[in-house]
Write an enzyme that holds these catalytic residues in place. Structure first.
Site, PDB file in Angstrom:
ATOM      1  N   ASP A  22       0.864  -1.106  -0.084  1.00 25.77           N
ATOM      2  CA  ASP A  22       0.076   0.148   0.003  1.00 25.77           C
ATOM      3  C   ASP A  22       0.883   1.282  -0.060  1.00 25.77           C
ATOM      4  O   ASP A  22       0.494   2.144   0.434  1.00 25.77           O
ATOM      5  CB  ASP A  22      -0.840   0.003   1.150  1.00 25.77           C
ATOM      6  CG  ASP A  22      -0.105  -0.053   2.603  1.00 25.77           C
ATOM      7  OD1 ASP A  22       0.952  -0.493   2.527  1.00 25.77           O
ATOM      8  OD2 ASP A  22      -0.479   0.332   3.531  1.00 25.77           O
ATOM      9  N   LYS A  51      -6.716   0.009   6.442  1.00 28.49           N
ATOM     10  CA  LYS A  51      -5.568   0.206   7.227  1.00 28.49           C
ATOM     11  C   LYS A  51      -5.493   1.644   7.424  1.00 28.49           C
ATOM     12  O   LYS A  51      -5.429   2.469   6.617  1.00 28.49           O
ATOM     13  CB  LYS A  51      -4.368  -0.179   6.752  1.00 28.49           C
ATOM     14  CG  LYS A  51      -3.160  -0.255   7.621  1.00 28.49           C
ATOM     15  CD  LYS A  51      -1.763  -0.518   7.245  1.00 28.49           C
ATOM     16  CE  LYS A  51      -1.507   0.840   6.647  1.00 28.49           C
ATOM     17  NZ  LYS A  51      -0.005   1.018   6.152  1.00 28.49           N
ATOM     18  N   GLU A  98      -2.750   0.997  12.919  1.00 31.28           N
ATOM     19  CA  GLU A  98      -1.242   0.982  12.843  1.00 31.28           C
ATOM     20  C   GLU A  98      -1.130   2.074  13.911  1.00 31.28           C
ATOM     21  O   GLU A  98      -0.511   3.156  13.228  1.00 31.28           O
ATOM     22  CB  GLU A  98      -0.921   0.909  11.693  1.00 31.28           C
ATOM     23  CG  GLU A  98       0.624   0.776  11.471  1.00 31.28           C
ATOM     24  CD  GLU A  98       1.257   0.749  10.351  1.00 31.28           C
ATOM     25  OE1 GLU A  98       2.488   0.883   9.787  1.00 31.28           O
ATOM     26  OE2 GLU A  98       0.430   0.574   9.039  1.00 31.28           O
ATOM     27  N   GLU A 132       2.132   3.050  15.106  1.00 33.87           N
ATOM     28  CA  GLU A 132       3.794   2.852  15.025  1.00 33.87           C
ATOM     29  C   GLU A 132       4.600   3.731  15.750  1.00 33.87           C
ATOM     30  O   GLU A 132       4.534   5.107  15.523  1.00 33.87           O
ATOM     31  CB  GLU A 132       4.111   2.908  13.365  1.00 33.87           C
ATOM     32  CG  GLU A 132       5.584   2.531  13.026  1.00 33.87           C
ATOM     33  CD  GLU A 132       6.196   2.438  12.079  1.00 33.87           C
ATOM     34  OE1 GLU A 132       7.350   2.069  11.706  1.00 33.87           O
ATOM     35  OE2 GLU A 132       5.241   3.004  11.155  1.00 33.87           O
ATOM     36  N   LYS A 190      -1.957  -3.660  13.969  1.00 33.36           N
ATOM     37  CA  LYS A 190      -0.736  -3.626  13.245  1.00 33.36           C
ATOM     38  C   LYS A 190       0.372  -2.789  14.197  1.00 33.36           C
ATOM     39  O   LYS A 190       0.456  -1.525  14.058  1.00 33.36           O
ATOM     40  CB  LYS A 190      -0.791  -3.341  12.070  1.00 33.36           C
ATOM     41  CG  LYS A 190       0.321  -3.277  11.278  1.00 33.36           C
ATOM     42  CD  LYS A 190       0.383  -2.964   9.838  1.00 33.36           C
ATOM     43  CE  LYS A 190       1.764  -2.912   8.879  1.00 33.36           C
ATOM     44  NZ  LYS A 190       1.336  -2.699   7.619  1.00 33.36           N
ATOM     45  N   SER A 195       2.340  -8.111   9.180  1.00 33.62           N
ATOM     46  CA  SER A 195       1.768  -7.465   7.809  1.00 33.62           C
ATOM     47  C   SER A 195       2.919  -6.704   7.426  1.00 33.62           C
ATOM     48  O   SER A 195       3.195  -5.595   7.726  1.00 33.62           O
ATOM     49  CB  SER A 195       0.590  -6.469   8.416  1.00 33.62           C
ATOM     50  OG  SER A 195       0.220  -5.568   7.436  1.00 33.62           O
ATOM     51  N   TYR A 197       4.788   7.858   4.508  1.00 31.04           N
ATOM     52  CA  TYR A 197       4.232   7.784   3.214  1.00 31.04           C
ATOM     53  C   TYR A 197       2.922   8.161   2.796  1.00 31.04           C
ATOM     54  O   TYR A 197       2.323   8.620   3.954  1.00 31.04           O
ATOM     55  CB  TYR A 197       4.033   6.336   2.895  1.00 31.04           C
ATOM     56  CG  TYR A 197       3.349   5.351   3.774  1.00 31.04           C
ATOM     57  CD1 TYR A 197       1.910   5.361   3.435  1.00 31.04           C
ATOM     58  CD2 TYR A 197       3.737   4.821   5.000  1.00 31.04           C
ATOM     59  CE1 TYR A 197       1.190   4.470   4.290  1.00 31.04           C
ATOM     60  CE2 TYR A 197       3.075   4.109   5.491  1.00 31.04           C
ATOM     61  CZ  TYR A 197       1.512   3.808   5.388  1.00 31.04           C
ATOM     62  OH  TYR A 197       0.859   3.151   6.120  1.00 31.04           O
TER      63      TYR A 197
END
Length: 363
Positions: free
Chosen positions: A34, A147, A188, A190, A230, A301, A363
């Site tokens: 992705d 996601k 997610e 992170e 995730k 993932s 991203y």
């Protein structure tokens, strides 16, 4: 006294729960394909390939057209918007190619990180505006899950309470919107591996972030059985002088999860966080062999940790497509074993031992 207005029917809950469990079926994980146009451009540039839509399509076609060995390794593939609507050389939609393998299609729905005012360089993630309409369309177009990525940074003062709370609430709101449309949300949050913090600091911050996330999930009445997490593995910062064993990483990671993630969550699929392909597999295997009991499926993932060696093998040349696909299959099989605690690393890691780390990855 608080009161919850019912948001999902029993049929909706059942569909969400069954979908979530299917994605993380035993031995299966997720291919995170992705990357945005800009992020994919950085990957292509590393192997001397121009960042065009056709080159992005060609590389992703290599991955999703690999032979049937990947069917037992993948429960889902996450696409970027562009990829969801692309076709193979033979005119078959990528969505159909994935679904014909009995693998579910996912879609990245956030719009990227943006600065969070009042903080020392921290961020939140945008994209809630129009998300309901996008989810409705993506569901019609074949997506079963979604996601959303938020990013927290570790320093002497970060992450701030403001950044933790802002990101927790945006993740919870995203989940609520997805579930209204029958889409399983993957969250997610992170914690980046930038910096020189040690393993203990990484674990502490991860615990605080996850605790806030699941408090927000409760506040927003998110149906946890219809979600997947995730997270980052708990590691020291990439500049840390101390090198920790896979067993130490596994213990820190599983401990953090046991302290913060409700057993109702259907599964946990780790991001690779810039680890080398081999390092990510070794850590995932150690996590699944940790002596602490866990109530969730613990799988992968991975984006870079599934694609890096395939991309290096391809380098934009058609004659290299078979070799690239074989590299991808090998990493998918390795991680399928790792999420069952059955992976045995080879002595010579070769290219799969090369780090995929990029500071402040976005991203």
């Amino acid at each position: 006294m608080t009161h919850q207005v019912p948001t999902l029917s029993e049929a909706q809950k059942r569909e969400l729960h069954e979908t979530a469990l299917r994605i993380v079926s035993p031995g299966k994980g997720i291919l995170a394909a992705d990357e945005s146009v800009g992020s994919m451009g950085k990957r292509l540039a590393q192997v001397g390939v121009e960042n065009t839509e056709e080159n992005r399509r060609q590389f992703r076609q290599i991955l999703i057209s690999a032979d049937d060995r990947i069917n037992s390794c993948l429960g889902g593939v996450i696409f970027f918007h562009e990829t969801l609507y692309q076709y193979s050389d033979n005119g078959v939609s990528f969505v159909k190619m994935i679904r014909d393998r009995d693998v579910l299609v996912g879609i990245k729905v956030d719009k990227g990180v943006v600065p969070l005012a009042g903080t020392a360089g921290e961020t939140t993630t945008q994209g809630l505006d129009g998300l309901s309409e996008r989810c409705a369309q993506y569901k019609k177009d074949g997506a079963s899950f979604a996601k959303w990525r938020c990013v927290l940074k570790i320093s002497d003062t970060n992450p701030s309470r403001l950044a933790i709370m802002a990101n927790a609430n945006v993740l919870a709101r995203y989940c609520s919107i997805c579930q209204q449309h029958g889409i399983v949300p993957i969250i997610e949050p992170e914690v980046l591996p930038d910096g020189d913090h040690d393993l203990k600091r990484g674990q502490y911050v991860t615990e605080k972030v996850l605790a806030a996330v699941y408090k927000a999930m409760s506040d927003h009445h998110v149906y946890l059985e219809g979600t997947l997490l995730k997270p980052n593995m708990v590691t020291a910062g990439h500049s840390c002088s101390i090198k920790y064993s896979p067993e130490e990483v596994a213990m820190a990671t599983v401990t953090a999860l046991r302290r913060t993630v409700p057993p109702a969550v259907s599964g946990i699929a780790f991001l690779s966080g810039g680890q080398s392909e081999e390092e990510a597999s070794i850590h995932l295997n150690a996590i699944n062999n940790c002596r602490l009991a866990t109530p969730w499926v613990l799988t992968f993932s991975f984006g870079r940790a599934l694609q890096a060696s395939a991309l290096r093998a391809w380098r934009g040349h058609k004659e290299n497509e078979k070799a690239a696909a074989e590299q991808f299959v090998e990493r998918a099989e390795a991680n399928s074993l790792a999420c069952q605690g059955k992976y045995s690393s080879g002595d010579d890691c070769g290219d799969v031992g090369l780090h995929n780390y990029g500071s402040r990855h976005a991203y």
